[in-house]
Write an enzyme that holds these catalytic residues in place. Structure first.
Site, PDB file in Angstrom:
ATOM      1  N   GLU A 206       0.864  -1.180   0.000  1.00 31.15           N
ATOM      2  CA  GLU A 206       0.000   0.000   0.000  1.00 31.15           C
ATOM      3  C   GLU A 206       0.897   1.225   0.000  1.00 31.15           C
ATOM      4  O   GLU A 206       2.007   1.162   0.531  1.00 31.15           O
ATOM      5  CB  GLU A 206      -0.870   0.021   1.267  1.00 31.15           C
ATOM      6  CG  GLU A 206      -1.898  -1.074   1.301  1.00 31.15           C
ATOM      7  CD  GLU A 206      -2.634  -1.167   2.639  1.00 31.15           C
ATOM      8  OE1 GLU A 206      -2.917  -0.126   3.253  1.00 31.15           O
ATOM      9  OE2 GLU A 206      -2.913  -2.291   3.059  1.00 31.15           O
ATOM     10  N   ASP A 235      -1.555  -0.327  -3.776  1.00 29.49           N
ATOM     11  CA  ASP A 235      -2.893   0.090  -3.356  1.00 29.49           C
ATOM     12  C   ASP A 235      -2.788   1.516  -2.820  1.00 29.49           C
ATOM     13  O   ASP A 235      -2.183   1.753  -1.774  1.00 29.49           O
ATOM     14  CB  ASP A 235      -3.393  -0.887  -2.283  1.00 29.49           C
ATOM     15  CG  ASP A 235      -4.800  -0.565  -1.797  1.00 29.49           C
ATOM     16  OD1 ASP A 235      -5.234   0.582  -1.939  1.00 29.49           O
ATOM     17  OD2 ASP A 235      -5.449  -1.477  -1.263  1.00 29.49           O
ATOM     18  N   HIS A 238      -5.385   5.000   0.500  1.00 31.06           N
ATOM     19  CA  HIS A 238      -5.260   6.106   1.465  1.00 31.06           C
ATOM     20  C   HIS A 238      -4.251   7.170   1.016  1.00 31.06           C
ATOM     21  O   HIS A 238      -4.075   8.172   1.706  1.00 31.06           O
ATOM     22  CB  HIS A 238      -4.890   5.554   2.842  1.00 31.06           C
ATOM     23  CG  HIS A 238      -5.959   4.672   3.406  1.00 31.06           C
ATOM     24  ND1 HIS A 238      -7.044   5.148   4.090  1.00 31.06           N
ATOM     25  CD2 HIS A 238      -6.141   3.321   3.316  1.00 31.06           C
ATOM     26  CE1 HIS A 238      -7.843   4.144   4.435  1.00 31.06           C
ATOM     27  NE2 HIS A 238      -7.312   3.021   3.972  1.00 31.06           N
ATOM     28  N   LYS A 269     -13.018   6.689  -0.235  1.00 39.39           N
ATOM     29  CA  LYS A 269     -12.346   7.386   0.870  1.00 39.39           C
ATOM     30  C   LYS A 269     -12.244   8.870   0.507  1.00 39.39           C
ATOM     31  O   LYS A 269     -13.253   9.539   0.506  1.00 39.39           O
ATOM     32  CB  LYS A 269     -11.035   6.694   1.180  1.00 39.39           C
ATOM     33  CG  LYS A 269     -11.317   5.191   1.483  1.00 39.39           C
ATOM     34  CD  LYS A 269     -10.159   4.458   2.038  1.00 39.39           C
ATOM     35  CE  LYS A 269     -10.389   2.944   2.069  1.00 39.39           C
ATOM     36  NZ  LYS A 269     -11.564   2.494   2.827  1.00 39.39           N
TER      37      LYS A 269
HETATM   38  C1  LIG Z   1      -5.870  -0.159   1.802  1.00 35.83           C
HETATM   39  C2  LIG Z   1      -7.285  -0.481   1.437  1.00 35.83           C
HETATM   40  N1  LIG Z   1      -7.520  -1.107   0.287  1.00 35.83           N
HETATM   41  C3  LIG Z   1      -8.761  -1.431  -0.098  1.00 35.83           C
HETATM   42  C4  LIG Z   1      -9.849  -1.130   0.691  1.00 35.83           C
HETATM   43  C5  LIG Z   1     -11.219  -1.513   0.241  1.00 35.83           C
HETATM   44  O1  LIG Z   1     -11.877  -0.398  -0.277  1.00 35.83           O
HETATM   45  P1  LIG Z   1     -13.464  -0.285  -0.278  1.00 35.83           P
HETATM   46  O2  LIG Z   1     -13.856   0.139   1.101  1.00 35.83           O
HETATM   47  O3  LIG Z   1     -13.748   0.743  -1.310  1.00 35.83           O
HETATM   48  O4  LIG Z   1     -14.010  -1.622  -0.622  1.00 35.83           O
HETATM   49  C6  LIG Z   1      -9.661  -0.461   1.895  1.00 35.83           C
HETATM   50  C7  LIG Z   1     -10.820  -0.134   2.752  1.00 35.83           C
HETATM   51  O5  LIG Z   1     -10.790  -0.040   3.916  1.00 35.83           O
HETATM   52  C8  LIG Z   1      -8.343  -0.130   2.283  1.00 35.83           C
HETATM   53  O6  LIG Z   1      -8.098   0.506   3.437  1.00 35.83           O
END
Ligand SMILES: Cc1ncc(COP(=O)(O)O)c(C=O)c1O
Length: 426
Positions: A206, A235, A238, A269
């Site tokens: 991430e 990812d 955030h 988010k």
């Molecule tokens: C790092 C990360 N990836 C993916 C997701 C999943 O996203 P969504 O809530 O849009 O399904 C989250 C959600 O908490 C997240 O924090």
């Protein structure tokens, strides 16, 4: 709390009771609460107005008039649901326009919308697994006996990434995975250097870690890419919105916009709506449409959501003061917590994990903050590693200085914050 009395057919009710009881006894039982949103930073619970420090609405866009109006207008013209999966009849001009906007914003060739960030991670990993096992991996053929694809996952990667990787990996199958300690690039380098020839390596991280709020070492990953052959799935759930010009993300801010081969983001988010997107080459996005089961077998997100996302990305471009504000709040809140002896993982993100010694202490702290007028959620295992219970405070550009000051004063008054950072779990 008491468990249900009714007997379930086949006796599985007692198995459920046993599982739930274990959660209760370990202070990790979860329940949803009725929360009525008032605006981007305030909610009402049981008739009380609370300042919401537990949402990921970093830029206050859930309630931004431009976003709400684009969403409502599209709902009136396109309806409130997509009606079918994108491959059937659920892909509208609003979806196509959102994918073009997201690709332009993230400076990648192409983007594909998914119904959630969770689904986007699932589809991205499913596609990489299929490409590796059907298409023969990065190097044609797999003569190594070690399988065709190996995912290398940061220990603190989000549950959606963990679930995705576990769902495609099979013992002795073509897809395997290893977990490396959080942000431990020397260990990652060792794993990469011992990879069998011909096996596709996919590193998963991430940009800003959801529970610790710290950042991946993107420069280090860039250096590693010069030495080893691997694909990077990043990812930016955030990092998006909070970092980079126009909110394009942490990689963009660090001048490493082309580092990730596949970037996943959520629209739920900082973007303020819902859904997720995979950003990559046009060829990879074609592969997602063919192999991403989370896309193929799920109804597309509503067109109104896609239109809301386009408006939100426009607001990020036109109102950079929102990003500046939340980042300034994060820097000053982190400095104040450090001065009070409460150590957070390094970084400058608006995710502030307040370490607590136990599950029950974190629940108690959340109750204390709520009675002082703040909604802050206790995060406990299994969401975080054992020993990593915490409060997770998230800041928004919509919080006022006095709200943040009052929250931090209340945190300083808590009985048992630990003075060291939460367990990294690595
Ligand atoms: C790092 C990360 N990836 C993916 C997701 C999943 O996203 P969504 O809530 O849009 O399904 C989250 C959600 O908490 C997240 O924090």
């Amino acid at each position: 709390m008491s468990l249900h009395d009714g007997a379930e057919p086949g006796g599985w009710g007692s198995a459920i009771d046993g599982a739930l009881r274990q959660r209760i006894e370990s202070h990790s039982f979860r329940q949803r609460r009725l929360v009525t949103p008032i605006d981007a930073a305030h909610v009402e619970i049981d008739g009380r107005r609370l300042t919401n420090f537990s949402s990921n609405d970093y830029l206050g866009l859930t309630h931004h008039p431009r976003v709400v109006s684009a969403f409502s207008h599209a709902a009136e013209t396109c309806g409130v649901g997509a009606g079918a999966a994108a491959l059937i009849s659920g892909f509208t001009p609003a979806h196509a326009s959102a994918e073009r906007t997201i690709a332009g914003w993230k400076k990648c060739e192409s983007a594909v919308l998914l119904s959630s960030g969770y689904a986007a991670n699932l589809a991205a990993v499913q596609t990489l697994a299929a490409a590796g096992s059907i298409g023969g991996g990065a190097v044609a053929g797999d003569r190594s006996g070690g399988g065709a694809v190996r995912f290398l996952l940061d220990k603190l990667a989000h549950a959606s990434l963990v679930d995705a990787v576990r769902s495609v990996a099979k013992p002795h199958g073509p897809v395997s995975y290893r977990v490396f300690p959080h942000n431990h690039l020397p260990k990652l380098a060792r794993l990469l250097s011992e990879a069998p020839a011909g096996q596709l390596q996919v590193v998963i991280s991430e940009s800003i870690f959801s529970m610790d709020g710290d950042a991946a070492d993107l420069a280090g990953l860039a250096e590693l890419k010069r030495q080893h052959r691997f694909l990077l799935l990043l990812d930016e759930a955030h990092g998006t919105g909070v970092y980079g010009a126009g909110g394009a993300g942490l990689a963009a801010e660090r001048g490493l916009g082309s580092l990730a081969d596949v970037t996943v983001l959520t629209l739920s988010k900082a973007v303020g709506v819902a859904g997720g997107a995979i950003c990559a080459s046009a060829r990879f996005c074609d592969a997602v449409v063919n192999f991403g089961r989370a896309l193929i077998y799920s109804t597309n997100l509503p067109a109104a959501v896609a239109a809301g996302a386009v408006a939100a990305i426009g607001v990020m471009r036109d109102e950079p003061q929102r990003q500046q504000r939340v980042r300034q709040l994060a820097i000053s809140a982190r400095a104040r917590l450090a001065a009070a002896g409460i150590c957070l993982p390094p970084g400058d993100s608006p995710i502030l994990p307040i370490p607590l010694p136990s599950e029950s202490a974190s629940l108690q702290a959340a109750v204390e903050l709520e009675s002082a007028g703040f909604l802050v959620t206790a995060i406990r295992p299994p969401t975080v590693p054992s020993g990593g219970s915490r409060l997770r405070i998230t800041l928004s550009s919509e919080h006022t200085d006095s709200e943040v000051d009052a929250l931090l004063a209340a945190v300083e008054q808590l009985q048992q914050p630990r003075s060291r950072g939460p367990a990294a779990g690595g």
